[in-house]
Scaffold this active site. Structure first.
Site, PDB file in Angstrom:
ATOM      1  N   ARG A  38       0.446 -69.274  51.192  1.00 59.81           N
ATOM      2  CA  ARG A  38       0.146 -67.860  51.002  1.00 59.81           C
ATOM      3  C   ARG A  38      -1.316 -67.731  50.603  1.00 59.81           C
ATOM      4  O   ARG A  38      -1.844 -68.567  49.856  1.00 59.81           O
ATOM      5  CB  ARG A  38       1.046 -67.246  49.913  1.00 59.81           C
ATOM      6  CG  ARG A  38       2.487 -67.038  50.361  1.00 59.81           C
ATOM      7  CD  ARG A  38       2.586 -65.915  51.386  1.00 59.81           C
ATOM      8  NE  ARG A  38       3.941 -65.668  51.853  1.00 59.81           N
ATOM      9  CZ  ARG A  38       4.473 -66.235  52.919  1.00 59.81           C
ATOM     10  NH1 ARG A  38       3.785 -67.115  53.617  1.00 59.81           N
ATOM     11  NH2 ARG A  38       5.697 -65.935  53.295  1.00 59.81           N
ATOM     12  N   HIS A  72      -2.698 -66.253  60.743  1.00 55.55           N
ATOM     13  CA  HIS A  72      -1.345 -66.320  60.192  1.00 55.55           C
ATOM     14  C   HIS A  72      -0.337 -66.617  61.304  1.00 55.55           C
ATOM     15  O   HIS A  72       0.629 -65.877  61.515  1.00 55.55           O
ATOM     16  CB  HIS A  72      -0.982 -65.029  59.469  1.00 55.55           C
ATOM     17  CG  HIS A  72       0.106 -65.212  58.447  1.00 55.55           C
ATOM     18  ND1 HIS A  72       0.157 -64.496  57.278  1.00 55.55           N
ATOM     19  CD2 HIS A  72       1.182 -66.040  58.410  1.00 55.55           C
ATOM     20  CE1 HIS A  72       1.223 -64.861  56.581  1.00 55.55           C
ATOM     21  NE2 HIS A  72       1.852 -65.797  57.243  1.00 55.55           N
TER      22      HIS A  72
END
Length: 314
Positions: free
Chosen positions: A229, A277
């Site tokens: 993250r 991502h």
């Protein structure tokens, strides 16, 4: 009939979702999240990505919430999401294999200094390294986080020939991986590694964990691969480490703000490789197969893996 509402891919994706579930679980009623005729009290399961705040709380008979992603922070950021309802993270073989492949690519990119080749290509310069390239056996990669993604990633790296260490909050045993655990094992883990793979979940304890001081403990030339993250890494510290040579190369797939703002200095940094991502993004058929298996298990009263634990934060 068991009812599943879906918020992933928009209304245009609903025909594909319906076709997939018609094959996998014909008895399932599949409805669009945005369908105004859906009675919230009629919904048994919700497969969602970034659900509208407050909507899940109105589905008073929900049996489970299924995240369309491996992470669940896009759901738990809603202060009134129904915490009494099981929240299940996305799983299945496909995202695990995708993550393994991505981290393997990133590790080899650091090993062979692909960032310098990228700069040379952009500048049309025939860039060759002065020293002979290291082999995978000469690089020790440390994987932080040995959960449903971290453990298989660590073992895949070991099978590819890297020296691999792993760190987790609690003791783990993995074939081909030297494992460390807890706060007392963190420093020894870091000093044993020259490339760090961050696959920790985002929790109050892990947010901001990757600081300049942490990166400085890695052996040189040091590399960072962040596929966990974005908020786990303090970006100012990351840039400082890159600029002063503490960190040689970073491969980054996740960021504190996404999409990464055009103003971010990370875009143009010569020692950074950026991806959007995309390390693990399961296909719709793979997600449908996993969701169908979870619903089938829950309908039979069985427990399922990858259930969010509020006490752990993941």
């Amino acid at each position: 009939m068991v009812c599943l509402v879906i918020k992933q891919g928009g209304s245009a994706a609903l025909p594909e979702w319906k076709a997939l579930f018609a094959r996998l679980m014909p008895e399932l009623e599949v409805r669009d999240w945005n369908d105004p005729t859906v009675d919230p009290a009629h919904v048994d399961y919700a497969l969602v990505w970034k659900p509208d705040p407050g909507r899940l709380e109105k589905m008073v008979n929900l049996k489970a919430i299924l995240s369309a992603a491996v992470g669940v922070d896009h759901i738990t950021c809603d202060p009134i999401w129904p915490k009494n309802v099981p929240l299940i993270r996305m799983g299945g073989e496909e995202p695990v294999m995708q993550m393994e492949d991505y981290v393997l690519w990133a590790a080899f990119s650091i090993l062979r200094d692909a960032a310098s080749w990228r700069v040379g290509q952009q500048e049309k310069v025939w860039t060759r390294q002065d020293a002979p390239a290291r082999t995978s056996a000469e690089m020790t990669i440390g994987v932080m986080g040995l959960g449903s993604l971290g453990a298989p990633v660590a073992m895949r790296l070991a099978r590819a020939g890297f020296q691999v260490s792993g760190w987790a909050r609690h003791a783990k045993t993995l074939e081909g991986v030297t494992c460390y655990a807890g706060a007392e094992g963190l420093s020894a883990f870091l000093h044993a590694c020259d490339t760090l793979v961050c696959l920790l979940p985002e929790t109050p304890e892990t947010t901001g964990m990757v600081t300049y001081d942490l990166l400085a403990q890695l052996r040189k030339p040091a590399g960072l691969i962040n596929v966990g993250r974005g908020p786990l890494v303090v970006e100012a510290d990351l840039l400082r480490a890159l600029n002063d040579g503490t960190l040689h190369t970073a491969v980054l797939d996740v960021f504190d703000k996404e999409p990464l703002p055009a103003s971010s200095p990370l875009w143009a940094h010569p020692r950074v490789l950026i991806t959007p991502h995309a390390a693990a993004d399961a296909s719709r058929p793979a997600r449908a197969a996993y969701v169908a298996s979870v619903i089938a298990a829950l309908e039979q009263g069985k427990d399922v893996p990858l259930r969010y634990d509020p006490a752990k934060g993941y």
